[in-house]
Design an enzyme around this catalytic site. Structure first.
Site, short mmCIF file in Angstrom:
data_model
loop_
_atom_site.label_atom_id
_atom_site.label_comp_id
_atom_site.label_asym_id
_atom_site.label_seq_id
_atom_site.Cartn_x
_atom_site.Cartn_y
_atom_site.Cartn_z
N SER A 56 0.79 -1.23 0.00
CA SER A 56 0.00 0.00 0.00
C SER A 56 0.82 1.28 0.00
O SER A 56 0.25 2.37 -0.03
CB SER A 56 -0.95 0.01 1.20
OG SER A 56 -2.03 -0.86 0.97
N LYS A 59 -0.22 3.68 -2.61
CA LYS A 59 -1.27 4.69 -2.50
C LYS A 59 -0.73 6.11 -2.49
O LYS A 59 -1.48 7.06 -2.77
CB LYS A 59 -2.14 4.40 -1.28
CG LYS A 59 -2.96 3.11 -1.39
CD LYS A 59 -3.85 2.92 -0.18
CE LYS A 59 -4.74 1.69 -0.30
NZ LYS A 59 -4.02 0.42 -0.07
N SER A 113 -5.43 3.43 4.73
CA SER A 113 -5.07 2.48 3.68
C SER A 113 -6.27 1.70 3.17
O SER A 113 -6.19 0.51 2.89
CB SER A 113 -3.98 1.52 4.16
OG SER A 113 -3.13 1.13 3.11
#
Length: 276
Positions: A56, A59, A113
């Site tokens: 993640s 992101k 997240s």
């Protein structure tokens, strides 16, 4: 300024491991990098150019691409079935049919997240997720992230890969966006759903942002079985702005332990032993 910083970083690329030994810093993450951004000086590296899944941490790039496109942050985006994770079967508190603004989706993707939030951001991009992924890789090229590659907006696919050195460039770029600075360090946030009067409380996936002993400007965590536990941050330690990249930490608390070891290492002045 950023080009100068990272040109200097390259000069010290091969000395980083020696710095770590002389400074007495022993990190358990499989790859790591500490960059003093004020002086453009790498203080520590460990396997900085090893390409590995980043989960993640992806992101951060998702947020940059969305903001660069200058899409309306107040636009409502509905969570659709296409946003459900069928790769890792992760759970989400955002149900199909719920509508949130692009701004709210950005906040949830960066802060907690949230995978469906990140998936929806990519899907709602002009041209859809394929165009979004192209934009992600174009941005990586622009930032000089030559060992990075993206295939989705969530990081759930292990084919999203990078290096500690490349991710330092990504964090450095992300610092230019006040929304990323704010949203990635928000400790908690309640989301209101007008259709059914629901309210859901989300918290930051990095518990260090809750700590009064840390001064964090950018934060992002990541986890996949293939990537281990990852953490990137921009923070001030003893008044020095630094970028910290920790990749593939085994164990739930290892990345947090490594971050605290770095903080202690800098606070006790061990970095004075570093020469460069």
């Amino acid at each position: 300024m950023r080009k100068i910083i990272f040109a200097v970083c390259v000069m010290f690329a091969f000395a980083g491991g020696a710095f770590a030994q002389s400074g007495g810093l022993n990190l358990r993450s499989q790859a790591a990098l500490i960059l003093d951004t004020q002086h453009g000086r790498i203080l520590y590296t460990k396997n900085p150019d090893t390409v590995m899944p980043i989960a993640s941490i992806t992101k951060l790039m998702t947020a940059i691409v969305v903001l660069d496109a200058k899409l309306p942050l107040g636009e409502e985006i509905m969570i659709e079935a296409a946003d459900i994770d069928v790769l890792k079967n992760t759970r989400s508190r955002l149900r199909v049919g719920a509508s949130l603004t692009r701004q709210e989706l950005l906040r949830l993707a960066l802060m907690s997240s949230e995978n469906r939030a990140a998936a929806a951001l990519g899907r709602a991009y002009p041209g859809g997720i394929r165009a979004f992924v192209v934009a992600m890789n174009d941005k990586a090229f622009e930032l000089g992230m030559g060992n990075s590659y993206f295939v989705d907006s969530t990081g759930l696919n292990r084919a999203n890969v990078s290096t500690a050195r490349d991710l330092a460039k990504l964090v450095d770029a992300a610092e230019d966006y006040h929304i990323i600075r704010e949203f990635s360090t928000t400790t908690a946030h309640a989301v209101e759903f007008e259709d059914d009067d629901r309210s859901l409380r989300f918290t930051n996936s990095n518990r260090l942002v809750h700590s009064g002993s840390w001064d964090i400007g950018i934060s992002k965590t990541g986890f996949l079985s293939e990537a281990g536990r990852c953490l990137v941050m921009q923070a001030k330690i003893t008044g020095r702005p630094v970028i910290i990249v920790l990749l593939d930490s085994a164990g739930k608390n290892t990345r947090i332990g490594d971050a605290n070891r770095i903080k202690k290492w800098m606070e006790t002045g061990l970095t004075r032993k570093v020469r460069g």
